[in-house]
Design a protein around this motif. Structure first.
Motif, PDB file in Angstrom:
ATOM      1  N   ALA A  42       0.831  -1.201   0.000  1.00  0.00           N
ATOM      2  CA  ALA A  42       0.000   0.000   0.000  1.00  0.00           C
ATOM      3  C   ALA A  42       0.866   1.251   0.000  1.00  0.00           C
ATOM      4  O   ALA A  42       0.572   2.234  -0.704  1.00  0.00           O
ATOM      5  CB  ALA A  42      -0.923  -0.011   1.214  1.00  0.00           C
ATOM      6  N   ILE A  43       1.937   1.230   0.790  1.00  0.00           N
ATOM      7  CA  ILE A  43       2.856   2.374   0.825  1.00  0.00           C
ATOM      8  C   ILE A  43       3.479   2.599  -0.542  1.00  0.00           C
ATOM      9  O   ILE A  43       3.533   3.732  -1.050  1.00  0.00           O
ATOM     10  CB  ILE A  43       3.964   2.142   1.874  1.00  0.00           C
ATOM     11  CG1 ILE A  43       3.367   2.065   3.276  1.00  0.00           C
ATOM     12  CG2 ILE A  43       5.012   3.245   1.804  1.00  0.00           C
ATOM     13  CD1 ILE A  43       4.310   1.478   4.303  1.00  0.00           C
ATOM     14  N   GLU A  44       3.955   1.528  -1.155  1.00  0.00           N
ATOM     15  CA  GLU A  44       4.581   1.635  -2.474  1.00  0.00           C
ATOM     16  C   GLU A  44       3.605   2.205  -3.494  1.00  0.00           C
ATOM     17  O   GLU A  44       3.976   3.069  -4.311  1.00  0.00           O
ATOM     18  CB  GLU A  44       5.077   0.263  -2.919  1.00  0.00           C
ATOM     19  CG  GLU A  44       5.685   0.244  -4.318  1.00  0.00           C
ATOM     20  CD  GLU A  44       6.914   1.118  -4.450  1.00  0.00           C
ATOM     21  OE1 GLU A  44       7.096   1.718  -5.525  1.00  0.00           O
ATOM     22  OE2 GLU A  44       7.697   1.207  -3.474  1.00  0.00           O
ATOM     23  N   GLU A  45       2.357   1.751  -3.445  1.00  0.00           N
ATOM     24  CA  GLU A  45       1.367   2.245  -4.414  1.00  0.00           C
ATOM     25  C   GLU A  45       1.060   3.717  -4.174  1.00  0.00           C
ATOM     26  O   GLU A  45       0.902   4.496  -5.129  1.00  0.00           O
ATOM     27  CB  GLU A  45       0.090   1.408  -4.331  1.00  0.00           C
ATOM     28  CG  GLU A  45      -0.801   1.507  -5.549  1.00  0.00           C
ATOM     29  CD  GLU A  45      -0.114   1.045  -6.827  1.00  0.00           C
ATOM     30  OE1 GLU A  45      -0.540   1.499  -7.915  1.00  0.00           O
ATOM     31  OE2 GLU A  45       0.847   0.237  -6.753  1.00  0.00           O
ATOM     32  N   THR A  58       0.780  10.754   3.672  1.00  0.00           N
ATOM     33  CA  THR A  58       0.740  10.749   5.133  1.00  0.00           C
ATOM     34  C   THR A  58       0.475   9.331   5.628  1.00  0.00           C
ATOM     35  O   THR A  58      -0.422   8.652   5.129  1.00  0.00           O
ATOM     36  CB  THR A  58      -0.373  11.677   5.661  1.00  0.00           C
ATOM     37  OG1 THR A  58      -0.152  12.997   5.186  1.00  0.00           O
ATOM     38  CG2 THR A  58      -0.406  11.676   7.180  1.00  0.00           C
ATOM     39  N   VAL A  59       1.252   8.897   6.591  1.00  0.00           N
ATOM     40  CA  VAL A  59       1.056   7.584   7.207  1.00  0.00           C
ATOM     41  C   VAL A  59       0.163   7.760   8.428  1.00  0.00           C
ATOM     42  O   VAL A  59       0.363   8.675   9.227  1.00  0.00           O
ATOM     43  CB  VAL A  59       2.409   6.981   7.636  1.00  0.00           C
ATOM     44  CG1 VAL A  59       2.201   5.678   8.422  1.00  0.00           C
ATOM     45  CG2 VAL A  59       3.279   6.734   6.421  1.00  0.00           C
ATOM     46  N   LEU A  60      -0.826   6.882   8.567  1.00  0.00           N
ATOM     47  CA  LEU A  60      -1.715   6.907   9.727  1.00  0.00           C
ATOM     48  C   LEU A  60      -1.690   5.541  10.389  1.00  0.00           C
ATOM     49  O   LEU A  60      -1.923   4.520   9.733  1.00  0.00           O
ATOM     50  CB  LEU A  60      -3.143   7.265   9.304  1.00  0.00           C
ATOM     51  CG  LEU A  60      -4.228   7.157  10.382  1.00  0.00           C
ATOM     52  CD1 LEU A  60      -3.916   8.059  11.574  1.00  0.00           C
ATOM     53  CD2 LEU A  60      -5.600   7.507   9.791  1.00  0.00           C
ATOM     54  N   SER A  61      -1.392   5.526  11.682  1.00  0.00           N
ATOM     55  CA  SER A  61      -1.314   4.259  12.406  1.00  0.00           C
ATOM     56  C   SER A  61      -1.979   4.382  13.768  1.00  0.00           C
ATOM     57  O   SER A  61      -1.882   5.418  14.425  1.00  0.00           O
ATOM     58  CB  SER A  61       0.151   3.837  12.581  1.00  0.00           C
ATOM     59  OG  SER A  61       0.244   2.569  13.197  1.00  0.00           O
ATOM     60  N   SER A  76      10.756   5.957   5.927  1.00  0.00           N
ATOM     61  CA  SER A  76      12.036   5.714   5.257  1.00  0.00           C
ATOM     62  C   SER A  76      11.846   5.256   3.817  1.00  0.00           C
ATOM     63  O   SER A  76      12.730   5.422   2.984  1.00  0.00           O
ATOM     64  CB  SER A  76      12.846   4.676   6.035  1.00  0.00           C
ATOM     65  OG  SER A  76      12.258   3.385   5.953  1.00  0.00           O
ATOM     66  N   MET A  77      10.672   4.688   3.517  1.00  0.00           N
ATOM     67  CA  MET A  77      10.369   4.295   2.138  1.00  0.00           C
ATOM     68  C   MET A  77      10.061   5.508   1.270  1.00  0.00           C
ATOM     69  O   MET A  77      10.169   5.445   0.050  1.00  0.00           O
ATOM     70  CB  MET A  77       9.198   3.316   2.108  1.00  0.00           C
ATOM     71  CG  MET A  77       9.514   1.938   2.687  1.00  0.00           C
ATOM     72  SD  MET A  77       8.062   0.849   2.758  1.00  0.00           S
ATOM     73  CE  MET A  77       7.733   0.599   0.985  1.00  0.00           C
ATOM     74  N   GLY A  78       9.644   6.630   1.900  1.00  0.00           N
ATOM     75  CA  GLY A  78       9.397   7.831   1.121  1.00  0.00           C
ATOM     76  C   GLY A  78       8.174   8.632   1.510  1.00  0.00           C
ATOM     77  O   GLY A  78       7.925   9.702   0.939  1.00  0.00           O
ATOM     78  N   PHE A 189      19.723   4.120   2.578  1.00  0.00           N
ATOM     79  CA  PHE A 189      20.343   4.711   3.777  1.00  0.00           C
ATOM     80  C   PHE A 189      19.919   6.174   3.908  1.00  0.00           C
ATOM     81  O   PHE A 189      19.623   6.650   5.010  1.00  0.00           O
ATOM     82  CB  PHE A 189      21.862   4.610   3.685  1.00  0.00           C
ATOM     83  CG  PHE A 189      22.575   5.253   4.847  1.00  0.00           C
ATOM     84  CD1 PHE A 189      22.620   4.624   6.082  1.00  0.00           C
ATOM     85  CD2 PHE A 189      23.189   6.493   4.697  1.00  0.00           C
ATOM     86  CE1 PHE A 189      23.262   5.226   7.162  1.00  0.00           C
ATOM     87  CE2 PHE A 189      23.827   7.098   5.769  1.00  0.00           C
ATOM     88  CZ  PHE A 189      23.873   6.460   7.003  1.00  0.00           C
ATOM     89  N   LYS A 190      19.862   6.856   2.763  1.00  0.00           N
ATOM     90  CA  LYS A 190      19.435   8.257   2.777  1.00  0.00           C
ATOM     91  C   LYS A 190      18.006   8.370   3.276  1.00  0.00           C
ATOM     92  O   LYS A 190      17.661   9.276   4.047  1.00  0.00           O
ATOM     93  CB  LYS A 190      19.556   8.843   1.359  1.00  0.00           C
ATOM     94  CG  LYS A 190      19.158  10.298   1.265  1.00  0.00           C
ATOM     95  CD  LYS A 190      19.320  10.816  -0.159  1.00  0.00           C
ATOM     96  CE  LYS A 190      18.895  12.282  -0.260  1.00  0.00           C
ATOM     97  NZ  LYS A 190      19.039  12.798  -1.655  1.00  0.00           N
ATOM     98  N   GLY A 191      17.143   7.448   2.831  1.00  0.00           N
ATOM     99  CA  GLY A 191      15.748   7.465   3.261  1.00  0.00           C
ATOM    100  C   GLY A 191      15.605   7.186   4.743  1.00  0.00           C
ATOM    101  O   GLY A 191      14.772   7.788   5.433  1.00  0.00           O
TER     102      GLY A 191
END
Length: 259
Positions: A42-45, A58-61, A76-78, A189-191
């Protein structure tokens, strides 16, 4: 485009998972907790839509303090920022209660698209997209193996046993994705370093206007009443070949209704 991705921290499916005998809930404190595998797709999409359309992810948890690790993995994935709903009163909440909390949190965010994994590996209920669709009054596009945004319309290919259905809905909408939709990127690593500086806003139930008495194990509509460990594996059946081994083997398979 404003995109919100729902992320959950779960016990690692590759390690032993247990229930806490004191209240029959998942023993998370002693487990190897990781980001829900389905949520990575889902994050990648969401990131792919952002890269094509522009905007923000925006990530919601909803989860305990330890869920920060899963949130940082998504950042870190973006993803650009995160909202973490954490409150002791949430312990033992079921899907209905969690959906109410998520809906309240989404009500405080601007979004055109909500993306979630098709299921969580700890509960495997696959109901959150439908519950949020009902609570928010927006369409759901579930079981996506492909997502396309065209103007103010979301289109998916819904995976089925015999192929796929072409389904579309106007934005805002919620989309749940299967693991056939893409290949999640590996955080660089940058992410990873950048994720440490990205904003994570923490909210309590009071911040969302939710009564603590409406959530939690004591008020859940579904509960685990009892459980037992997996029984030890028994000894296998040995077939001694005394000239009739093949016949004995076929007889065993027939008794097991394999042939």
């Amino acid at each position: 485009m404003n995109i919100v991705v729902l992320v959950k921290q779960v016990p690692d499916s590759g390690s032993e998972r247990k229930l806490d005998p004191s209240d029959n809930t998942v023993a998370r404190a002693s487990a190897d907790n990781v980001i829900n595998e389905m949520d990575e797709y889902a994050i990648e999409e969401a990131l792919a839509v952002k890269e094509a359309q522009g905007g923000e992810v925006t990530v919601l948890s909803v989860g305990p303090d330890s869920a920060t690790d899963a949130i940082r993995k998504a950042l870190s994935m973006g993803a650009d920022k995160a909202v973490h709903v954490v409150d002791d009163a949430l312990h033992g909440s079921d899907a209905l209660q969690t959906s109410a909390v998520l809906a309240a949190a989404l009500g405080q965010l601007e979004y055109d698209l909500v993306v979630t994994g098709a299921e969580a590996t700890d509960s495997q209920m696959s109901v959150m997209a439908a519950l949020l669709s009902e609570r928010l009054g927006i369409p759901q596009l579930s079981g996506a193996r492909k997502l396309t945004i065209e103007g103010s319309t979301a289109k998916i290919e819904r995976q089925t046993d015999g192929g796929y259905w072409a389904v579309e809905a106007p934005l805002p909408a919620i989309v749940s994705t299967w693991d056939t939709i893409n290949e999640p990127r590996y955080p660089s690593f940058k992410g990873i370093m950048a994720a440490k500086k990205k904003p994570v806003e923490t909210k309590s139930l009071a911040d969302l206007g939710i009564d603590a008495g409406a959530v939690g194990l004591a008020n859940a509509a579904s509960q685990v009443l009892d459980f037992a460990g997996r029984p030890p594996k028994g000894e296998g059946v040995k077939v001694t070949d005394e000239g009739d081994g093949a016949e004995k083997f076929v007889g065993f398979l027939a008794a097991q209704k394999i042939v």
